[in-house]
Every structure is written in structure tokens, then in C-alpha cells.
Design a protein around this motif. Structure first.
Motif, PDB file in Angstrom:
ATOM      1  N   GLY A 175     -48.180 171.368  38.867  1.00 51.03           N
ATOM      2  CA  GLY A 175     -48.679 171.381  37.528  1.00 51.03           C
ATOM      3  C   GLY A 175     -50.261 171.432  37.666  1.00 51.03           C
ATOM      4  O   GLY A 175     -50.631 172.312  37.012  1.00 51.03           O
ATOM      5  N   SER A 176     -50.951 170.733  38.285  1.00 53.63           N
ATOM      6  CA  SER A 176     -52.272 170.967  38.328  1.00 53.63           C
ATOM      7  C   SER A 176     -52.709 171.919  39.241  1.00 53.63           C
ATOM      8  O   SER A 176     -53.848 172.877  38.654  1.00 53.63           O
ATOM      9  N   VAL A 177     -52.057 172.558  40.057  1.00 57.32           N
ATOM     10  CA  VAL A 177     -52.400 173.813  40.735  1.00 57.32           C
ATOM     11  C   VAL A 177     -52.227 174.935  39.786  1.00 57.32           C
ATOM     12  O   VAL A 177     -53.068 175.980  39.730  1.00 57.32           O
ATOM     13  N   TRP A 178     -51.107 174.984  39.053  1.00 55.02           N
ATOM     14  CA  TRP A 178     -50.940 175.926  38.121  1.00 55.02           C
ATOM     15  C   TRP A 178     -52.127 176.143  37.065  1.00 55.02           C
ATOM     16  O   TRP A 178     -52.447 177.302  36.723  1.00 55.02           O
ATOM     17  N   LEU A 179     -52.418 174.861  36.513  1.00 51.39           N
ATOM     18  CA  LEU A 179     -53.605 174.803  35.436  1.00 51.39           C
ATOM     19  C   LEU A 179     -54.839 175.382  35.948  1.00 51.39           C
ATOM     20  O   LEU A 179     -55.542 176.053  35.345  1.00 51.39           O
ATOM     21  N   ARG A 180     -55.375 174.895  37.419  1.00 51.90           N
ATOM     22  CA  ARG A 180     -56.471 175.450  37.892  1.00 51.90           C
ATOM     23  C   ARG A 180     -56.317 177.082  38.265  1.00 51.90           C
ATOM     24  O   ARG A 180     -57.154 177.745  38.155  1.00 51.90           O
ATOM     25  N   ALA A 181     -55.129 177.537  38.684  1.00 51.62           N
ATOM     26  CA  ALA A 181     -54.959 178.955  38.887  1.00 51.62           C
ATOM     27  C   ALA A 181     -54.826 179.904  37.730  1.00 51.62           C
ATOM     28  O   ALA A 181     -54.953 180.964  38.002  1.00 51.62           O
ATOM     29  N   THR A 182     -54.737 179.406  36.582  1.00 48.66           N
ATOM     30  CA  THR A 182     -54.712 180.100  35.175  1.00 48.66           C
ATOM     31  C   THR A 182     -55.903 179.782  34.294  1.00 48.66           C
ATOM     32  O   THR A 182     -56.869 180.724  34.328  1.00 48.66           O
ATOM     33  N   VAL A 183     -55.966 178.695  33.858  1.00 44.24           N
ATOM     34  CA  VAL A 183     -56.916 178.208  32.927  1.00 44.24           C
ATOM     35  C   VAL A 183     -58.438 178.036  33.701  1.00 44.24           C
ATOM     36  O   VAL A 183     -59.356 178.464  33.445  1.00 44.24           O
ATOM     37  N   GLY A 184     -58.055 177.521  34.974  1.00 48.51           N
ATOM     38  CA  GLY A 184     -59.269 177.036  35.677  1.00 48.51           C
ATOM     39  C   GLY A 184     -59.982 178.389  36.169  1.00 48.51           C
ATOM     40  O   GLY A 184     -61.178 178.438  36.148  1.00 48.51           O
ATOM     41  N   VAL A 185     -59.126 179.347  36.739  1.00 46.28           N
ATOM     42  CA  VAL A 185     -59.557 180.636  37.159  1.00 46.28           C
ATOM     43  C   VAL A 185     -60.262 181.425  36.004  1.00 46.28           C
ATOM     44  O   VAL A 185     -61.350 181.876  36.024  1.00 46.28           O
ATOM     45  N   GLY A 186     -59.677 181.471  34.870  1.00 48.00           N
ATOM     46  CA  GLY A 186     -60.248 182.105  33.582  1.00 48.00           C
ATOM     47  C   GLY A 186     -61.704 181.538  33.257  1.00 48.00           C
ATOM     48  O   GLY A 186     -62.589 182.309  33.129  1.00 48.00           O
ATOM     49  N   LEU A 187     -61.763 180.302  33.217  1.00 44.32           N
ATOM     50  CA  LEU A 187     -63.158 179.678  32.876  1.00 44.32           C
ATOM     51  C   LEU A 187     -64.060 179.862  34.268  1.00 44.32           C
ATOM     52  O   LEU A 187     -65.351 180.119  33.849  1.00 44.32           O
ATOM     53  N   TYR A 188     -63.622 179.895  35.317  1.00 51.10           N
ATOM     54  CA  TYR A 188     -64.448 179.967  36.625  1.00 51.10           C
ATOM     55  C   TYR A 188     -65.237 181.718  36.505  1.00 51.10           C
ATOM     56  O   TYR A 188     -66.258 181.749  36.623  1.00 51.10           O
ATOM     57  N   ILE A 189     -64.167 182.610  36.296  1.00 52.44           N
ATOM     58  CA  ILE A 189     -64.786 183.845  36.178  1.00 52.44           C
ATOM     59  C   ILE A 189     -65.494 184.161  35.121  1.00 52.44           C
ATOM     60  O   ILE A 189     -66.364 185.055  35.134  1.00 52.44           O
ATOM     61  N   ALA A 190     -65.251 183.422  33.986  1.00 51.06           N
ATOM     62  CA  ALA A 190     -66.041 183.819  32.686  1.00 51.06           C
ATOM     63  C   ALA A 190     -67.410 183.172  32.898  1.00 51.06           C
ATOM     64  O   ALA A 190     -68.424 183.819  32.581  1.00 51.06           O
ATOM     65  N   ALA A 191     -67.458 181.904  33.578  1.00 51.17           N
ATOM     66  CA  ALA A 191     -68.760 181.389  34.073  1.00 51.17           C
ATOM     67  C   ALA A 191     -69.567 182.450  34.799  1.00 51.17           C
ATOM     68  O   ALA A 191     -70.778 182.338  34.817  1.00 51.17           O
ATOM     69  N   LEU A 192     -68.708 182.776  36.040  1.00 48.38           N
ATOM     70  CA  LEU A 192     -69.596 183.880  36.661  1.00 48.38           C
ATOM     71  C   LEU A 192     -70.209 184.897  35.993  1.00 48.38           C
ATOM     72  O   LEU A 192     -71.186 185.593  36.148  1.00 48.38           O
ATOM     73  N   GLY A 193     -69.265 185.349  35.028  1.00 43.12           N
ATOM     74  CA  GLY A 193     -69.561 186.408  34.383  1.00 43.12           C
ATOM     75  C   GLY A 193     -70.887 186.281  33.477  1.00 43.12           C
ATOM     76  O   GLY A 193     -72.002 187.108  33.105  1.00 43.12           O
ATOM     77  N   LEU A 194     -71.035 185.025  32.868  1.00 44.70           N
ATOM     78  CA  LEU A 194     -72.146 184.275  32.050  1.00 44.70           C
ATOM     79  C   LEU A 194     -73.518 184.358  33.066  1.00 44.70           C
ATOM     80  O   LEU A 194     -74.636 184.800  32.697  1.00 44.70           O
ATOM     81  N   VAL A 195     -73.426 184.038  34.530  1.00 42.03           N
ATOM     82  CA  VAL A 195     -74.341 184.213  35.446  1.00 42.03           C
ATOM     83  C   VAL A 195     -75.006 185.679  35.336  1.00 42.03           C
ATOM     84  O   VAL A 195     -76.203 186.091  35.466  1.00 42.03           O
ATOM     85  N   SER A 196     -73.987 186.566  35.515  1.00 40.05           N
ATOM     86  CA  SER A 196     -74.315 188.024  35.381  1.00 40.05           C
ATOM     87  C   SER A 196     -75.059 188.248  34.111  1.00 40.05           C
ATOM     88  O   SER A 196     -76.274 189.183  34.402  1.00 40.05           O
ATOM     89  N   LEU A 197     -74.726 187.788  33.044  1.00 42.28           N
ATOM     90  CA  LEU A 197     -75.149 188.284  31.788  1.00 42.28           C
ATOM     91  C   LEU A 197     -76.904 187.630  31.627  1.00 42.28           C
ATOM     92  O   LEU A 197     -77.634 188.509  31.461  1.00 42.28           O
ATOM     93  N   ALA A 198     -77.001 186.407  32.156  1.00 47.20           N
ATOM     94  CA  ALA A 198     -78.453 185.938  32.362  1.00 47.20           C
ATOM     95  C   ALA A 198     -79.205 186.633  33.558  1.00 47.20           C
ATOM     96  O   ALA A 198     -80.461 187.076  33.044  1.00 47.20           O
ATOM     97  N   VAL A 199     -78.524 187.261  34.697  1.00 48.88           N
ATOM     98  CA  VAL A 199     -79.353 187.871  35.470  1.00 48.88           C
ATOM     99  C   VAL A 199     -79.511 189.181  34.872  1.00 48.88           C
ATOM    100  O   VAL A 199     -80.781 189.838  35.263  1.00 48.88           O
ATOM    101  N   GLY A 200     -78.980 189.895  34.264  1.00 45.13           N
ATOM    102  CA  GLY A 200     -79.086 191.102  33.572  1.00 45.13           C
ATOM    103  C   GLY A 200     -80.434 190.992  32.522  1.00 45.13           C
ATOM    104  O   GLY A 200     -81.065 191.931  32.448  1.00 45.13           O
TER     105      GLY A 200
END
Length: 290
Positions: A175-200
Motif C-alpha cells: 500500500g505504501s509503495v502504491w501511494l508513493r508510486a502515484t501520489v508521491g510521484v505526482g507531487l515529486y514531478i510537480a515540485a520539480l516543475g516548480l524548480v523549473s518555473l523558478a529557474v525560468g
């Protein structure tokens, strides 16, 4: 005897106006006037991001990559009857997310970098002089959009892979792996996108900011692969452990190294980096000319 002009003046008397004014003192505009709010800025940025073609192309390509690579990986393993050796089935979505992150990086930079390239940023800041409000609105809209799309796509891919391969390995903490692989990954990629927005916002040049972000994602791992000297072992291990591909792998329950971030630690680390990058973007946006 009165003239026609005098008769018209008598029939339609002019209002008593103060000297030097063309409007009555009690005049009020029929248009309601109120202060602009963050909600207005968010509505404006949502209209922008959903109406430009770059959003459709970048996020569309990301969805295709995640779906296609995830499906092909599951089909190939099923056809070869390969044992996953205890690895969770959802870990097969890692490769699609890693490539899809390049699309999110590109969109994050273009969300603000394209306005500097076209000069549209002047219009944006004229309509909303509060630069912090503009950047906050862009960050909120971009983060929520990428989080929702990445999470939904990752969940669909995980469901398809599980349907093809069954439960697979990785019974511990499923259950924890599923949560990290879905919601966790979504949050991680969105945060990485925020870093890109800041660098832009900091670089103010789309091509340069995208190049920097791709280097941030891939260069540490590539450099570590070519560090053969014994004196560089410590640096090599650090680059392996904290490279973005390894952090993504940790969210899926499989990493390149035995040590380094694990569980939810990569997400917390990326959120911290995004907070620092956005802080720098706020500071420079207020201090520099457009």
C-alpha cells in the motif's frame, strides 16, 4: 420675442455644474470597482496555461510516454515470463515518468520564460503590478495541473501493469509503495516543475533555463558513471544517491544504491529545493526590471 435657441435652453435646462468641471459632483461609475485578488490572478493564469499550445503538446507527450513505456514494459516482461525478483510491479512506471519529467520541465520554464521572450510579461505586470502575486498564481496553477495529470496517469499505468502481471513482487508495504508510486510521484514531478518555473523566472530565457534543468536531472548520474578514480568514490556515491533518477526510483521502491534517500525522503528533499528556488525567484523578480 424669444429665439429658437432660447426656447430649447428653456425646455432643457443645463445642470448646475461647478466651475471648471464637465461632470456633476455626485457622479459615480456604474461599473463596480474592487481590489484585484490572488483569485483573479489565478483565473488569469489558468486561462493562459490552458489556451496555449505548449501545454497541450508537453503534457500530451508526457501522458503518451508514461502510458506507452509502462504498457510496453509490462507486455515484454509478461511475454518473457521474467521474474521481478521481489520488485514491485508499479516500479515499471519509473522509466516513463523519468522521460515524462523532461516535458514537465519544459512546460515549467515556458510558463514564465515565454512571456519574457515575447514581451508579454510587461502586459501581465501592467494588469497586475504585484509581481509576487503573479508568480504565486503561476506556481499554484502549474503545480496543481501537473500534479493532477501526473498522478492520474501514473495510477492508470500502475493499474494496467498490475492487471497484466498480477500482484508481482514487493509484498512488503504494498500500500505504501502504491501511494508513493502515484501520489508521491505526482507531487515529486510537480515540485520539480516548480524548480523549473523558478529557474525560468531567474534566467528569463527559455532555451537556457530548459538546458540548465535537463542538466540538473541527467548530468549528476552521467558524471558519476565516469568517475573511476579512487579519490572520487565519495563524490561518485553522493551523485548516485541524490541524482533525480535515483530519487524517483526510491519512490518506486527500487534504487541504484543501497544507501541514500528512501521512502518519502526524496519528496521532502525536492519540496525543500523547490521552496529555495521559488524564494530566489521572488527576490530577483522584485529587484530587477522587466
Amino acid at each position: 420675442m424669444t429665439t429658437p435657441a432660447a426656447e430649447q435652453a428653456h425646455e432643457h435646462p443645463q445642470p448646475n455644474l461647478p466651475h471648471g468641471h464637465g461632470l456633476p459632483v455626485s457622479y459615480q461609475s456604474p461599473i463596480p470597482i474592487r481590489r484585484a485578488t490572488l483569485g483573479d490572478a489565478i483565473a488569469s493564469e489558468w486561462t493562459k496555461i490552458r489556451s496555449v499550445r505548449s501545454t497541450l503538446w508537453t503534457l500530451g507527450v508526457m501522458i503518451v510516454l508514461m502510458m506507452a513505456i509502462g504498457l510496453m514494459s509490462a507486455l515484454l516482461i509478461s511475454a518473457a515470463d521474467t521474474d521481478l525478483a521481489g520488485e514491485p510491479v508499479v516500479g515499471l512506471g519509473f522509466f516513463g515518468v523519468l522521460l515524462g519529467s523532461i516535458c514537465v520541465i519544459t512546460l515549467g520554464v515556458l510558463t514564465i520564460g515565454s512571456e519574457y521572450s515575447t514581451g508579454m510579461i510587461r502586459t501581465t505586470l501592467t494588469a497586475c503590478p504585484s509581481r509576487a502575486r503573479v508568480l504565486t498564481a503561476k506556481a499554484i496553477v502549474f503545480f496543481l495541473l501537473t500534479f493532477v495529470i501526473t498522478t492520474v496517469t501514473a495510477t492508470v499505468v500502475a493499474v494496467i501493469q498490475t492487471a497484466i502481471l498480477g500482484g508481482g513482487g514487493g509484498s512488503e508495504g504494498t500500500g505504501s509503495v502504491w501511494l508513493r508510486a502515484t501520489v508521491g510521484v505526482g507531487l515529486y514531478i510537480a515540485a520539480l516543475g516548480l524548480v523549473s518555473l523558478a529557474v525560468g523566472a531567474i534566467i528569463r530565457h527559455s532555451a537556457g533555463a530548459i538546458t540548465i534543468m535537463i542538466a540538473v536531472v541527467l548530468l549528476p548520474l552521467v558524471l558519476a558513471l565516469f568517475m573511476f578514480a579512487e579519490s572520487l568514490r565519495g563524490l561518485q556515491r553522493f551523485l548516485f544517491e541524490y541524482s533525480i533518477p535515483n530519487q524517483l526510483g526510491a519512490l518506486y521502491g527500487s534504487t541504484v544504491t543501497e544507501s541514500g534517500p528512501s521512502g518519502w525522503e526524496p519528496l521532502l528533499l525536492m519540496l525543500g529545493i523547490a521552496a529555495v528556488a521559488m524564494g530566489g525567484a521572488y527576490l530577483l523578480l522584485d529587484r530587477r526590471d522587466v
